[in-house]
Design a protein around this motif. Sequence first.
Motif, PDB file in Angstrom:
ATOM      1  N   THR A   1       0.800  -1.149   0.105  1.00  0.00           N
ATOM      2  CA  THR A   1      -0.130   0.176  -0.003  1.00  0.00           C
ATOM      3  C   THR A   1       0.917   1.220  -0.071  1.00  0.00           C
ATOM      4  N   PHE A   2       0.376   2.351  -0.189  1.00  0.00           N
ATOM      5  CA  PHE A   2       1.278   3.562  -0.446  1.00  0.00           C
ATOM      6  C   PHE A   2       0.788   4.622   0.224  1.00  0.00           C
ATOM      7  N   ASP A   3       1.789   5.450   0.966  1.00  0.00           N
ATOM      8  CA  ASP A   3       1.683   6.812   1.453  1.00  0.00           C
ATOM      9  C   ASP A   3       1.908   7.945   0.188  1.00  0.00           C
ATOM     10  N   PRO A   4       1.012   8.651  -0.021  1.00  0.00           N
ATOM     11  CA  PRO A   4       0.980   9.591  -1.423  1.00  0.00           C
ATOM     12  C   PRO A   4       2.381  10.151  -1.448  1.00  0.00           C
ATOM     13  N   ALA A   5       2.841  10.833  -0.127  1.00  0.00           N
ATOM     14  CA  ALA A   5       4.111  11.476  -0.156  1.00  0.00           C
ATOM     15  C   ALA A   5       5.528  10.635  -0.433  1.00  0.00           C
ATOM     16  N   GLU A   6       5.303   9.474   0.131  1.00  0.00           N
ATOM     17  CA  GLU A   6       6.396   8.228   0.017  1.00  0.00           C
ATOM     18  C   GLU A   6       6.494   7.830  -1.582  1.00  0.00           C
ATOM     19  N   LEU A   7       5.216   7.759  -2.158  1.00  0.00           N
ATOM     20  CA  LEU A   7       5.208   7.247  -3.592  1.00  0.00           C
ATOM     21  C   LEU A   7       5.803   8.667  -4.635  1.00  0.00           C
ATOM     22  N   GLU A   8       5.401   9.746  -4.217  1.00  0.00           N
ATOM     23  CA  GLU A   8       6.119  10.737  -5.154  1.00  0.00           C
ATOM     24  C   GLU A   8       7.573  10.537  -4.670  1.00  0.00           C
ATOM     25  N   ALA A   9       8.275  10.535  -3.658  1.00  0.00           N
ATOM     26  CA  ALA A   9       9.755  10.333  -3.331  1.00  0.00           C
ATOM     27  C   ALA A   9      10.329   9.280  -4.042  1.00  0.00           C
ATOM     28  N   MET A  10       9.736   8.195  -4.004  1.00  0.00           N
ATOM     29  CA  MET A  10      10.084   6.914  -4.672  1.00  0.00           C
ATOM     30  C   MET A  10      10.173   7.270  -6.237  1.00  0.00           C
ATOM     31  N   ALA A  11       9.442   7.902  -7.065  1.00  0.00           N
ATOM     32  CA  ALA A  11       9.326   8.397  -8.293  1.00  0.00           C
ATOM     33  C   ALA A  11      10.482   9.214  -8.653  1.00  0.00           C
ATOM     34  N   GLY A  12      10.491  10.023  -7.493  1.00  0.00           N
ATOM     35  CA  GLY A  12      11.584  11.044  -7.485  1.00  0.00           C
ATOM     36  C   GLY A  12      13.180  10.195  -7.742  1.00  0.00           C
ATOM     37  N   ARG A  13      13.204   9.472  -6.746  1.00  0.00           N
ATOM     38  CA  ARG A  13      14.441   8.726  -6.655  1.00  0.00           C
ATOM     39  C   ARG A  13      14.707   8.026  -7.989  1.00  0.00           C
ATOM     40  N   ALA A  14      13.628   7.424  -8.540  1.00  0.00           N
ATOM     41  CA  ALA A  14      13.920   6.659  -9.707  1.00  0.00           C
ATOM     42  C   ALA A  14      14.202   7.525 -11.284  1.00  0.00           C
ATOM     43  N   GLY A  15      14.249   8.782 -10.926  1.00  0.00           N
ATOM     44  CA  GLY A  15      14.795   9.742 -11.828  1.00  0.00           C
ATOM     45  C   GLY A  15      13.637  10.529 -12.497  1.00  0.00           C
ATOM     46  N   ALA A  16      12.238  10.564 -12.244  1.00  0.00           N
ATOM     47  CA  ALA A  16      11.269  11.258 -12.670  1.00  0.00           C
ATOM     48  C   ALA A  16      11.126  12.607 -12.349  1.00  0.00           C
ATOM     49  N   ARG A  17      10.473  13.270 -13.290  1.00  0.00           N
ATOM     50  CA  ARG A  17      10.497  14.897 -12.832  1.00  0.00           C
ATOM     51  C   ARG A  17       8.905  15.034 -13.045  1.00  0.00           C
ATOM     52  N   ASP A  18       8.513  16.187 -12.504  1.00  0.00           N
ATOM     53  CA  ASP A  18       7.018  16.641 -12.247  1.00  0.00           C
ATOM     54  C   ASP A  18       6.117  15.738 -11.744  1.00  0.00           C
ATOM     55  N   VAL A  19       6.686  14.816 -10.750  1.00  0.00           N
ATOM     56  CA  VAL A  19       5.928  13.953 -10.059  1.00  0.00           C
ATOM     57  C   VAL A  19       4.777  14.705  -9.225  1.00  0.00           C
ATOM     58  N   ARG A  20       3.580  13.973  -9.389  1.00  0.00           N
ATOM     59  CA  ARG A  20       2.390  14.402  -8.774  1.00  0.00           C
ATOM     60  C   ARG A  20       1.501  12.984  -8.296  1.00  0.00           C
ATOM     61  N   VAL A  21       1.253  12.931  -7.271  1.00  0.00           N
ATOM     62  CA  VAL A  21       0.271  11.842  -6.704  1.00  0.00           C
ATOM     63  C   VAL A  21      -0.975  12.735  -6.028  1.00  0.00           C
ATOM     64  N   VAL A  22      -2.259  12.461  -6.796  1.00  0.00           N
ATOM     65  CA  VAL A  22      -3.489  13.013  -6.293  1.00  0.00           C
ATOM     66  C   VAL A  22      -4.354  11.494  -5.821  1.00  0.00           C
TER      67      VAL A  22
END
Length: 318
Positions: free
Chosen positions: A229-250
């Motif tokens: 399961t996911f915490d929205p802020a932690e999921l955003e951070a994970m995508a950022g670590r993977a190299g993504a930009r403009d990451v947004r979780v709604v």
Amino acid sequence: MSTDQAPTPHATAEQVEAAWNDPKLANVLYHDWEAGTYDEKWSISYDERCIDYAAGRFRLATGWDGRPYGHALELGCGTGFFLLNLMQAGVAEKGSVTDLSPGMVQAALRNAEHLGLPVDGTVADAETIPYPDDTFDLVVGHAVLHHIPDVEAALREVLRVLEPGGRFVFAGEPTTVGDAYARALSRWTWKAATTITRLGPLQGWRRPQTELDESSRAAALEAVVDLHTFDPAELEAMAGRAGARDVRVVTEELTAAMLGWPVRTFEAAVPPGKLGWNWAMFAYHGWQRLSALDAALGRVLPRAWFYNALISGTKPRR
């Protein structure tokens, strides 16, 4: 590309035993078993109702302006629900599908063929996507990230196969808080429904409970295929670590989830077809009204309280 592995709709006892300690095998066996009835189980269709739903999720995640993407990949495609309905909505012109389950890839390709959509597909692991770098304009998925053992590795692969500036969108992911109350409501509903339908006048409303045999023993693996399961802020951070930009979780669905999960559980507890059209309309319109309420609540309540997480991001331009 095409699916090149045979599905295993009837797992052996030995396969199921091994799958309890192998989440990827568990997902293959469980979803191969589910492939033939998955659309019916989740009320999936490829008409206006689900086209609007898929396009609405995409628009919520991205603010989509209506311009189509060229080539889109659906990761963990299942029966193709998300990508095929997005294509019908004009989000993408051409599609590819991948899934660990050969049965699901076959189902998605059959659905695409029936709809006349240009889609190819292959059996693949989300952590090692078998396409070259910079292949796709868009990568999508629905209710898939929580099945993947290493989500960050999968996101790195998604970024690898995206063209620079390309976008990914994953919807239908359970939040940690949302999953807790959804599971509690489902347990209570199941217990109430199966208890009440033991009473004499209501026994006709009880779905027969059969023992698992060689045709259905993979059903038991439902208990182990959901890994996260996911915490929205932690999921955003994970995508950022993977190299993504403009990451947004709604997030979405609070009161709607509190209706939806008991409804689906009750439907699973009674014989198929017992509830009828009026029930289906009650469930659908109830979900619509509560979703509108949740959109208002989302402006004042923490996003982590809602059930569904949707994440979007882009691959950096060179």
